[in-house]
Design a protein around this motif. Structure first.
Motif: not given
Lengths: 255, 507
Positions: A148-161
Motif C-alpha cells: 500500500v505504501g508503494v501504491a501511495r508513492a506511485l499515485a501521482c505518477a512520479p518519475g523518481i522513487m
C-alpha cells in the motif's frame, strides 16, 4: 517524461550535525534517468541521509541536489515532494484513513476527487485486490502495508522513487516477492529508483548500479556484475563476500 | 421541596451557558497554544508551567482576583468593562479549562507515530495540510478526553461564580448554606452534578465516536450539547433594559430585603433578577458600575470601608455623609434608611456574661485573652474591628472566621465565647445572647440604607415604587423575619419571610 528530467545529481553534498559529525561528506554522483541504483552501506554510513536530501526531508549543509538539472530548493518543498515517490521501512500509513484514502492522498492533495478507479488501478499495480481499499491499515499484514505504501508513492505518477530500507521489516519470502514486484514496476513505469539497503544481496539482485557508502563517502560505484567480479574495490568486496559465501554454502548443501 | 427546585431551570440555563462559553474560550486559547507548544519546546514548557500554576490557585480566589484586575483594566480604558458577573466568571473559568486541554493536546501531538509524520511530509503535505489531515484527526481522541475533564471542572467551579455576581447553580448552594436550607443546597448540588455528568457523557460519546470513526455519533452527541445550549440561550435573549437586578450580600437579612424590594418591583410591573451572595465590597462596586440596580447596604459599612473614615459621628450624620459622598463620587442615589439598624454588636452566651460579670466592651477587654472569638468571614479584615480592638485593647485567645450562620453555631456549641453579632438578628433573642454595650462609641451606626445605581438615580417611577420602604421597617419585625429564615425548624424561605415582612410593615 524525458529521461533527463528524472536524472538526480548530487554536487559535493555534505550534511554535518552539531558537534562536527559529518553524516554525508562531500558526495558528488549522478543517477541517470531510468536507472535503478542501490545505496548500500553499514548503519551510520550516511546512505539514508543522502537519499533524504533528494526530497528535502534533510537539507544538506553544503552542496546541492539537482533533479532534472534544477536545484531541489527552487520550488516550494511540498510541490517537489509530490513529484517524487517516497517509501520507507516504517511505511507510515495514516491509521485513521482507509487503504483507498491512503493510496489516494497525493491525488487529494492535488485537488482531485473521484479517485476510485485510480485507487483500484494502483492497488492492482502492487498486486492487491481492489476490495482492500475499504479496509484500515491495522487490518493488513506487514507485506500488504508496504505494498500500500508503494501504491501511495506511485499515485501521482512520479518519475523518481526514493526507497529507504523498504523491505527492512519484512520476512524473507515477502521481501523477495516485493523486491521483484518493485523491480517490475520500475521497468514498466520507467522510473528512476534510488533504494537504500544494508543487504548487499538485495542490491545485487535488483539494481543496475550499486553505490557503496562508508563514513559519509561513496567508496564504490559499480554494476552488480563488476562487483561480483571483484572490480568494486576493497570496501565493496568485503560486503559482496557475505552473500557470495552464503550462495556457495547453499550450493554445497544442494549437493 | 418543589420550591427549592423552582429556580433550578433558570439557574441551570445560566450555569450551562457560563460553563459552555468558558469551555469554548478555553478551547480557542489552548488549541493554538497546544500546537505551538508541540512545535517549540520553550513555548511548551512556559505554557504548561503557567497553566499548571493557574490550576494551583483556588478557583474561588481566581474568581475574586479577576474583580480588581477588570476594575483596573476598565479604569485604564476609560470604563465600560464590567468587573462583576459574566465576564470575570468567564475569564476565570476559561483559565481553568486551559490546562487539561493543553496538556492532552501537547501529549497527543508529542506521541504521534514519527513514521506517520514522515509519510505526511513525504507525500508532499504543507504544514497546514499535515495539521488538518493527519495530526488533528489522530490527536482528537486524546484531546477530547482533555475537553471532558475541562468540562467537568468548569461546570463544578462555575458554582462559585455566584460570589462575583453571576447567577449559577451556586446561588442555590450559597443561599441554602446561608439560611441552613439543606434542600436548597441539595437542589443546587444535584443539578450541578447532573449537568456535569450529562456533559461528560455526551462528550464521552463524541470521543468514542472520534476514536471509532463513527461520524454520526460525534455529530449526534455534539448536536445534543449544542441544542441544550440553544435552549439555555433562549430565555437569556430578551432580557435587558426592562430588567431590574436586585443585589444582596451573603446573609439572611440581605436575602429577605432583596426579595422585599424585588416583590414590590414585580408588583409594579418590572421584570426582576437577583444577584445574591455578593461580598460587601463587591456589592458596592456592582452598584457603582450598574451591574446591579438596587440593594440594601449599611451606612457604617460604606462609611468605614468605602469612605475610609475612622471618626464615628452620630447615626444621622453618617447616613447623610454617606448619601452625599455616594452621589458626588459615583452618582448613586441613597434613598434613605429603611428604619432599622444592623450594627455589629459583640455578644456572648447569656449565662457566661452573667457569670463573668461582662456587660460592656470594657469588661470584655479585661478577660478577652482567655476567650475565643468567632466572626463572620469579613469582620477581621474590616476597619471596624481595628477600631474596636484598638479602642478597648481587645486581645483574644483565638479568632476564627465563619459563615455567619456557623458563627452563631460556634457560639452556641462553646467553640467560641464571643461573636460580633448583627443587632437585627433574631438569633440574639432566640439564643438568649447577652449583647455588650459600646460605651466609647467605637462602632459606627449601621442604618440599613437603600442604594440605587447611577443608571436609576433619576428614574422617578422606579424610586416611587421603592419609596414606601424608607422608614418602613421596624427592627423587631426585621429580627423576626430574619429568625423565620435562620431558625432550625419550620424554616421559611427568604421569599416567604419577605412577604410576611411586607404584610407586617403594612407595605
Amino acid at each position: 517524461m524525458p529521461e533527463q528530467s528524472r536524472t538526480v545529481t548530487f554536487k559535493n553534498v555534505s550534511k554535518r550535525y552539531a558537534g562536527g559529525v559529518a553524516a554525508v561528506d562531500g558526495v558528488s554522483v549522478e543517477v541517470a534517468g531510468g536507472s535503478f541504483v542501490a545505496l548500500v552501506g553499514a548503519s551510520g554510513s550516511g546512505k539514508s541521509t543522502l537519499l533524504k536530501t533528494v526530497n528535502r526531508l534533510i537539507e544538506p549543509s553544503e552542496g546541492e541536489v539537482l533533479v532534472g538539472g534544477v536545484a531541489v530548493g527552487a520550488e516550494p518543498v511540498h510541490l517537489l515532494r509530490r513529484r517524487i515517490g517516497y517509501v520507507f521501512q516504517n511505511v507510515g500509513l495514516f491509521p485513521h484513513m482507509t487503504v483507498g484514502e491512503n493510496v489516494a492522498i497525493g491525488l487529494r492533495l492535488a485537488g482531485e476527487k473521484d479517485n476510485a478507479a485510480r485507487i483500484a488501478e494502483l492497488l492492482d499495480l502492487v498486486e492487491l485486490p481492489a476490495e482492500m481499499a475499504a479496509r484500515f491499515p491495522d487490518a493488513l499484514s506487514g507485506g500488504q502495508r508496504q505494498r500500500v505504501g508503494v501504491a501511495r508513492a506511485l499515485a501521482c505518477a512520479p518519475g523518481i522513487m526514493l526507497m529507504d530500507e523498504p523491505f527492512g521489516a519484512l520476512d524473507p519470502v515477502t521481501r523477495d516477492a516485493l523486491g521483484k514486484a518493485i523491480r517490475a514496476l520500475h521497468d514498466r513505469l520507467g522510473l528512476t529508483t534510488i533504494m537504500v539497503t544494508h543487504d548487499m544481496a538485495e542490491a545485487l539482485l535488483l539494481a543496475d548500479r550499486v553505490l557503496v557508502m562508508a563514513g559519509g563517502k561513496i567508496v564504490a560505484d559499480a554494476t552488480p556484475r563488476d562487483l561480483i567480479a571483484g572490480k568494486g574495490g576493497a570496501a565493496a568486496d568485503a560486503l559482496v563476500a557475505v552473500p557470495r559465501e552464503q550462495a556457495h554454502r547453499l550450493k554445497e548443501l544442494e549437493g | 421541596m418543589a420550591q427549592a427546585f423552582a429556580r433550578v431551570p433558570e439557574l441551570l440555563a445560566q450555569h450551562l451557558l457560563l460553563a459552555f462559553a468558558a469551555l469554548l474560550l478555553g478551547l480557542v486559547v489552548s488549541l493554538p497554544l497546544a500546537i505551538l507548544s508541540a512545535r517549540n519546546k520553550t513555548v511548551g514548557r512556559v505554557a504548561l508551567g503557567l497553566a499548571s500554576l493557574i490550576q494551583t490557585i483556588p478557583s474561588l480566589a481566581l474568581l475574586a482576583l479577576f474583580y480588581p484586575i477588570l476594575l483596573s483594566v476598565s479604569a485604564l480604558v476609560g470604563g465600560g468593562i464590567p468587573a462583576l458577573g459574566f465576564l470575570p466568571s468567564l475569564l476565570a473559568l476559561s483559565l481553568y479549562a486551559i490546562l487539561p486541554i493543553l496538556r492532552n493536546g501537547v501529549t497527543g501531538l508529542a506521541n504521534l507515530d514519527p513514521a506517520v509524520l514522515e509519510a505526511a511530509d513525504g507525500v508532499g503535505m504543507t504544514r497546514a495540510q499535515k495539521l488538518r489531515l493527519v495530526e488533528a484527526p489522530l490527536v482528537a481522541p486524546v484531546l477530547m478526553a482533555g475537553v471532558r475533564t475541562a468540562a467537568v471542572w468548569t461546570i463544578g467551579a462555575a458554582t462559585l461564580s455566584t460570589t462575583v455576581g453571576q447567577p449559577s447553580l451556586g446561588d442555590l448552594i450559597f443561599a441554602g448554606l446561608q439560611t441552613q436550607n439543606w434542600t436548597l443546597v441539595l437542589a443546587g448540588c444535584a443539578a450541578a452534578a447532573g449537568l456535569a455528568l450529562s456533559a461528560d457523557a455526551l462528550l464521552g460519546l463524541a470521543e468514542h465516536g472520534i476514536a471509532r470513526r463513527k461520524r454520526g455519533l460525534v455529530w449526534g452527541s455534539l448536536g445534543v450539547l449544542l441544542l441544550a445550549v440553544l435552549v439555555a440561550l433562549a430565555p437569556a435573549m430578551p432580557s435587558g433594559k426592562g430588567t431590574v437586578i436586585v443585589g444582596a450580600k451573603g446573609f439572611s437579612e440581605q436575602y429577605i430585603l432583596a426579595r422585599l424590594i424585588g416583590q414590590r418591583l414585580e408588583d409594579a410591573g418590572y421584570k426582576v433578577e437577583y444577584r445574591e451572595g455578593l461580598g460587601s465590597a463587591v456589592a458596592f462596586s456592582a452598584l457603582a458600575s450598574g451591574d446591579i440596580d438596587v440593594y440594601v447596604d449599611y451606612s457604617g459599612t460604606v462609611w468605614t470601608n468605602q469612605m475610609k473614615r475612622a471618626d464615628v459621628p452620630g447615626r444621622e450624620a453618617i447616613v447623610a455623609g454617606v448619601g452625599a459622598w455616594c452621589r458626588d463620587k459615583y452618582g448613586m442615589r441613597m434613598m434613605g434608611s429603611l428604619g432599622f439598624e444592623n450594627v455589629y454588636a459583640f455578644a456572648m452566651r447569656g449565662d457566661d456574661a452573667r457569670r463573668l460579670g461582662v456587660h460592656s466592651l470594657v469588661d470584655l477587654a479585661r478577660i478577652a485573652p482567655t476567650l475565643d472569638l468567632a466572626t463572620d468571614v469579613e469582620f477581621l479584615e474590616r476597619p471596624e474591628w481595628r477600631s474596636v480592638r484598638d479602642t478597648y485593647g481587645l486581645r483574644f485567645k483565638s479568632a476564627h472566621p465563619y459563615q455567619p450562620t456557623f458563627m452563631y453555631r460556634a457560639l452556641a456549641s462553646g467553640e467560641a465565647d464571643v461573636i460580633p453579632a448583627f443587632s437585627s438578628d433574631g438569633r440574639i433573642a432566640a439564643d438568649r445572647l447577652a449583647v455588650l454595650s459600646d460605651p466609647r462609641g467605637a462602632l459606627p451606626g449601621y442604618d440599613a440604607i437603600l442604594m440605587v445605581s447611577p443608571r436609576r438615580a433619576n428614574d422617578a417611577h422606579f424610586q416611587a415604587v421603592l419609596r414606601p420602604l424608607i422608614g418602613g421597617i421596624r427592627v423587631e419585625d426585621m429580627r423576626t423575619a430574619n429568625y423565620m429564615v435562620d431558625r432550625d425548624t419550620d424554616k421559611a424561605s427568604p421569599e416567604a419571610a419577605a412577604r410576611w415582612l411586607a404584610r407586617r410593615s403594612g407595605l
